[in-house]
Design a protein around this motif. Structure first.
Motif, PDB file in Angstrom:
ATOM      1  N   ALA A  49      36.798   2.129  27.746  1.00 20.55           N
ATOM      2  CA  ALA A  49      36.804   2.828  29.038  1.00 20.55           C
ATOM      3  C   ALA A  49      37.875   2.263  29.979  1.00 20.55           C
ATOM      4  CB  ALA A  49      35.420   2.733  29.681  1.00 20.55           C
ATOM      5  N   THR A  95      19.418  -1.316  28.771  1.00 22.33           N
ATOM      6  CA  THR A  95      19.636  -2.759  28.930  1.00 22.33           C
ATOM      7  C   THR A  95      18.920  -3.318  30.153  1.00 22.33           C
ATOM      8  OG1 THR A  95      21.683  -2.334  30.134  1.00 22.33           O
ATOM      9  CG2 THR A  95      21.885  -2.736  27.785  1.00 22.33           C
ATOM     10  N   ALA A 113      30.660   4.218  21.877  1.00 22.06           N
ATOM     11  CA  ALA A 113      29.234   4.194  22.246  1.00 22.06           C
ATOM     12  C   ALA A 113      28.367   4.121  20.989  1.00 22.06           C
ATOM     13  CB  ALA A 113      28.891   5.426  23.071  1.00 22.06           C
ATOM     14  N   LEU A 166      35.483   7.368  23.319  1.00 23.30           N
ATOM     15  CA  LEU A 166      34.310   6.875  24.058  1.00 23.30           C
ATOM     16  C   LEU A 166      33.026   7.125  23.270  1.00 23.30           C
ATOM     17  CD1 LEU A 166      35.125   7.952  27.729  1.00 23.30           C
ATOM     18  CD2 LEU A 166      34.720   5.614  26.947  1.00 23.30           C
ATOM     19  N   PHE A 167      32.969   8.256  22.580  1.00 23.10           N
ATOM     20  CA  PHE A 167      31.789   8.568  21.767  1.00 23.10           C
ATOM     21  C   PHE A 167      31.698   7.621  20.562  1.00 23.10           C
ATOM     22  CE2 PHE A 167      32.191  12.323  24.283  1.00 23.10           C
ATOM     23  CZ  PHE A 167      30.914  12.839  24.395  1.00 23.10           C
ATOM     24  N   PHE A 222      26.112  -8.958  32.839  1.00 22.61           N
ATOM     25  CA  PHE A 222      27.225  -8.839  31.886  1.00 22.61           C
ATOM     26  C   PHE A 222      28.218  -9.979  32.043  1.00 22.61           C
ATOM     27  CE2 PHE A 222      30.117  -7.140  29.055  1.00 22.61           C
ATOM     28  CZ  PHE A 222      31.363  -7.042  29.644  1.00 22.61           C
ATOM     29  N   LEU A 223      28.446 -10.411  33.266  1.00 25.56           N
ATOM     30  CA  LEU A 223      29.423 -11.474  33.488  1.00 25.56           C
ATOM     31  C   LEU A 223      28.819 -12.862  33.350  1.00 25.56           C
ATOM     32  CD1 LEU A 223      31.464  -9.849  36.348  1.00 25.56           C
ATOM     33  CD2 LEU A 223      32.148 -10.164  33.990  1.00 25.56           C
ATOM     34  N   PHE A 253      32.194  -0.921  24.422  1.00 22.96           N
ATOM     35  CA  PHE A 253      32.316   0.319  25.201  1.00 22.96           C
ATOM     36  C   PHE A 253      33.306   0.182  26.367  1.00 22.96           C
ATOM     37  CE2 PHE A 253      30.939   3.315  28.514  1.00 22.96           C
ATOM     38  CZ  PHE A 253      30.990   4.494  27.799  1.00 22.96           C
ATOM     39  N   LEU A 254      33.164  -0.906  27.109  1.00 21.37           N
ATOM     40  CA  LEU A 254      34.009  -1.050  28.307  1.00 21.37           C
ATOM     41  C   LEU A 254      35.476  -1.286  27.963  1.00 21.37           C
ATOM     42  CD1 LEU A 254      31.762  -3.062  30.786  1.00 21.37           C
ATOM     43  CD2 LEU A 254      32.394  -0.649  30.875  1.00 21.37           C
ATOM     44  N   TRP A 280      28.488  -3.899  25.378  1.00 22.26           N
ATOM     45  CA  TRP A 280      29.265  -3.540  26.574  1.00 22.26           C
ATOM     46  C   TRP A 280      30.740  -3.846  26.353  1.00 22.26           C
ATOM     47  CZ3 TRP A 280      28.067  -0.063  29.740  1.00 22.26           C
ATOM     48  CH2 TRP A 280      26.776   0.092  30.257  1.00 22.26           C
ATOM     49  N   GLY A 281      31.015  -4.929  25.635  1.00 19.28           N
ATOM     50  CA  GLY A 281      32.405  -5.267  25.323  1.00 19.28           C
ATOM     51  C   GLY A 281      33.086  -4.153  24.546  1.00 19.28           C
ATOM     52  N   TRP A 322      20.946  -2.061  23.972  1.00 15.70           N
ATOM     53  CA  TRP A 322      22.014  -1.116  24.371  1.00 15.70           C
ATOM     54  C   TRP A 322      21.867   0.111  23.482  1.00 15.70           C
ATOM     55  CZ3 TRP A 322      25.965   2.191  23.944  1.00 15.70           C
ATOM     56  CH2 TRP A 322      26.947   2.246  24.938  1.00 15.70           C
ATOM     57  N   PHE A 345      34.480  -8.861  26.078  1.00 12.25           N
ATOM     58  CA  PHE A 345      35.233  -7.661  26.471  1.00 12.25           C
ATOM     59  C   PHE A 345      36.733  -7.906  26.291  1.00 12.25           C
ATOM     60  CE2 PHE A 345      37.889  -6.469  30.144  1.00 12.25           C
ATOM     61  CZ  PHE A 345      37.962  -5.100  29.997  1.00 12.25           C
ATOM     62  N   VAL A 403      23.380  -7.516  24.293  1.00 11.80           N
ATOM     63  CA  VAL A 403      23.741  -6.714  25.466  1.00 11.80           C
ATOM     64  C   VAL A 403      25.241  -6.815  25.750  1.00 11.80           C
ATOM     65  CG1 VAL A 403      23.430  -6.489  27.963  1.00 11.80           C
ATOM     66  CG2 VAL A 403      21.455  -6.918  26.497  1.00 11.80           C
ATOM     67  N   LYS A 404      25.756  -8.042  25.722  1.00  8.07           N
ATOM     68  CA  LYS A 404      27.141  -8.210  26.166  1.00  8.07           C
ATOM     69  C   LYS A 404      28.167  -7.697  25.155  1.00  8.07           C
ATOM     70  CE  LYS A 404      26.121 -11.857  29.359  1.00  8.07           C
ATOM     71  NZ  LYS A 404      25.976 -13.292  29.573  1.00  8.07           N
ATOM     72  N   GLY A 410      30.289 -12.602  28.490  1.00  7.81           N
ATOM     73  CA  GLY A 410      30.518 -11.164  28.412  1.00  7.81           C
ATOM     74  C   GLY A 410      31.970 -10.797  28.648  1.00  7.81           C
ATOM     75  N   PHE A 411      32.604 -11.472  29.610  1.00  3.75           N
ATOM     76  CA  PHE A 411      33.991 -11.121  29.907  1.00  3.75           C
ATOM     77  C   PHE A 411      34.893 -11.471  28.729  1.00  3.75           C
ATOM     78  CE2 PHE A 411      38.252 -11.767  31.629  1.00  3.75           C
ATOM     79  CZ  PHE A 411      38.446 -10.548  32.249  1.00  3.75           C
TER      80      PHE A 411
END
Lengths: 505, 48
Positions: free
Chosen positions: A261, B31, A81, A77-78, B42-43, A257-258, A254-255, A429, A36, A250-251, A32-33
């Motif tokens: 952010a 999620t 997302a 951000l929108f 996530f990590l 979106f985050l 998030w990558g 997500w 991102f 999932v990851k 995930g990291f």
């Protein structure tokens, strides 16, 4: 939706990919990291916000940093997302192209892919040429276009080699890049916070300044938003590398979106302290490198040089990640026969399990872009230089990328309105009952910036982009219309997929 | 004028922050149930 496989939320990454008709050809090794980190590295607050700092300052002054950056962050951000939802629902490396194809048909997929590619190639050119302009003087070379082009070529070569060798090393470098960006911002902020004289905080929110003549201030202010908007490009990389990401549905979202952010927070803190350290606003706005000018004025020449080195290295990381993203896009589009000579670009290196041919195509196309511009300038004996054209290149990149982000979102809104997209197709997500509103706000913002960034003083962007669209239209009418089937043309059986995977094992 | 500007700036920042947090929370609820079966954060660390 007939085009979408029946949702099975708890299938493995590989099983989900098979459901979409693709084999697991790329090495799935990113966490995930790392996912991102690749988008965070492409957004690269130390690249976009820095190289276009002068553009923002000249357009609207400190208020562009104080108010403009958060406004753009809010709307992006929108968009992020909305894209994250789609990445979770359709987790393939074609991403925008694949989403548009499934939601609207192959023609929509084709135009989305090309807009995305135009945006990505222009982005790499903007990033790496900007890096070369910073690096050439630091290496003791004369600050002329020939030196810039030599350094530009070597930068692209380094990105090509690393991306060819493997996702593992690139992922490690991107992980390091994310930490490097945060530490780089921290160094600049701490030094300016403790050792530089500061303007009052109201300077950020009330001090207006513009060098644009014959334009009302509100319009000049909005033109300056290009600085933030270009910075927030390339976060689709998390979706393009989704087939290389574990727990992808999932990851990777998030990558997406985050990365926006976190960049919003770090970018704002950096811009705030740099802007508050301005001693001479007109001097900074007129400087060839305003950030260096501000830092040198506030903390001395040595610190100014450290800042330039820090930013130059960040740009190198940004270019590296951008080549990764572009090559995955080319690979995904080519495996569906979307590009001329597709079978070549869809090849995977057996040794490294990377789309090696697509990597080198990204590098070559990027190198050709400034060559083309220099050629045109030479033919027309124009007084313009590539440096003067820099905002136009960033504008093309911004519009190309955001239109490619907007098309699949629009098609999803249309599908939802028609009742063919229901919540059962959402990935893990998702924004539930907020989704429609978030998607609509994204589309309004994309439409707004697309018009804004082709109006004067960015009209050159409009002309170049219109020319690109005309060329695409001709290509479409001559060789694509009615022939390209995109991902819908895939008839891969389980045996085909197993064979493709076995070839690489 | 200066105070007015700072007020607007603070309001804009607050709106952006709240929006980011609310979008993230909304997505997290989707999620969370997925993770219950996949046992990954996530990590990348395994969850008990």
């Amino acid at each position: 939706m007939d085009n979408l496989p029946e949702p099975t939320h708890h299938a493995s990454d590989k099983e989900v990919l098979h459901q979409f008709g693709y084999a697991q050809q790329l090495l799935r090794d990113m966490g995930g990291f790392s996912n991102f980190a690749i988008s965070f590295s492409i957004i690269s607050i130390l690249t976009g916000a820095v190289t276009l700092y002068g553009t923002g300052l000249n357009a609207g002054g400190p208020v562009v940093m104080g108010i403009g950056w958060p406004i753009v962050t809010f709307f992006v951000l929108f968009v992020a997302a909305s894209m994250a939802e789609l990445a979770s629902a359709i987790p393939t490396s074609g991403a925008l192209y694949h989403w548009a194809s499934l939601l609207g048909g192959p023609n929509w997929g084709w135009i989305t892919a090309w807009l995305n590619l135009i945006g990505l190639i222009a982005a790499i050119a903007g990033i790496d040429y900007g890096c070369a302009q910073f690096m050439a003087p630091l290496l003791g070379m004369p600050d002329i276009p020939r030196s810039h082009m030599i350094v530009f070529g070597f930068l692209l070569l380094s990105h090509g080699i690393l991306n060819h060798i493997g996702i593992r090393s690139v992922a490690r470098l991107n992980d390091f890049s994310a930490v490097y960006h945060m530490l780089g911002v921290a160094v600049v902020v701490v030094a300016l916070a403790f050792f530089a004289p500061r303007q009052p905080i109201s300077f950020l929110f009330t001090k207006t300044y513009t060098t644009l003549v014959n334009k009302p201030y509100w319009f000049a202010f909005m033109s300056g938003l290009l600085q933030a908007q270009w910075t927030y490009t390339g976060f689709d990389a998390s979706a393009h590398t989704i087939e290389e990401t574990k727990d992808a549905r999932v990851k990777a979202p998030w990558g997406v979106f985050l990365s926006v952010a976190v960049s919003g927070v770090f970018g704002y803190v950096m811009l705030m302290f740099i802007t508050l350290a301005i001693k001479d606003l007109a001097g900074a706005a007129a400087a060839s490198n305003p950030i260096q000018y501000i830092c040198e004025n506030a903390l001395g020449a040595r610190f100014g040089s450290i800042v330039v080195w820090t930013m130059t290295i960040a740009m190198w990381f940004c270019g590296l990640a951008c080549v990764t993203s572009t090559s995955r896009m080319i690979f995904a589009f080519s495996r569906d026969n979307g590009m001329p000579f597709s079978p070549i670009w869809a090849k995977i290196s057996k040794k490294y399990r990377t789309p090696a041919a697509a990597v080198w195509l990204s590098v070559v196309l990027t190198f050709l872009l400034p060559c083309l511009i220099f050629g045109l300038l030479a033919v027309h004996k124009s007084s313009l230089t590539f440096t003067a054209l820099y905002p136009a290149v960033t504008g093309i990149s911004t519009i190309g990328l955001y239109l490619s982000y907007g098309i699949p979102i629009l098609l999803k809104v249309r599908a939802r309105t028609r009742g063919s997209w229901t919540s059962r197709y959402d990935g893990p997500w998702n924004l539930g009952n907020w989704s429609a509103t978030v998607n609509t706000i994204s589309l309004i913002w994309i439409a707004f910036i697309t018009v804004l960034f082709v109006l004067p003083p960015n009209d050159l962007t409009g002309y170049i982009f219109a020319g690109s669209l005309a060329a695409l239209l001709v290509l479409f009418l001559v060789s694509v219309r009615g022939k390209f089937r995109g991902p819908l043309g895939r008839t891969s059986s389980d045996a085909d997929l197993a064979r493709l995977e076995a070839e690489l094992d | 004028m200066a105070q007015y500007g700072v007020f607007i700036g603070a309001a804009v920042l607050l709106i952006v922050t709240i929006t980011a947090i609310m979008l993230a929370k909304k997505a997290s609820s989707g999620t969370a149930s997925y993770r219950e079966e996949d046992h990954e954060s996530f990590l990348g660390s395994k969850r008990d």
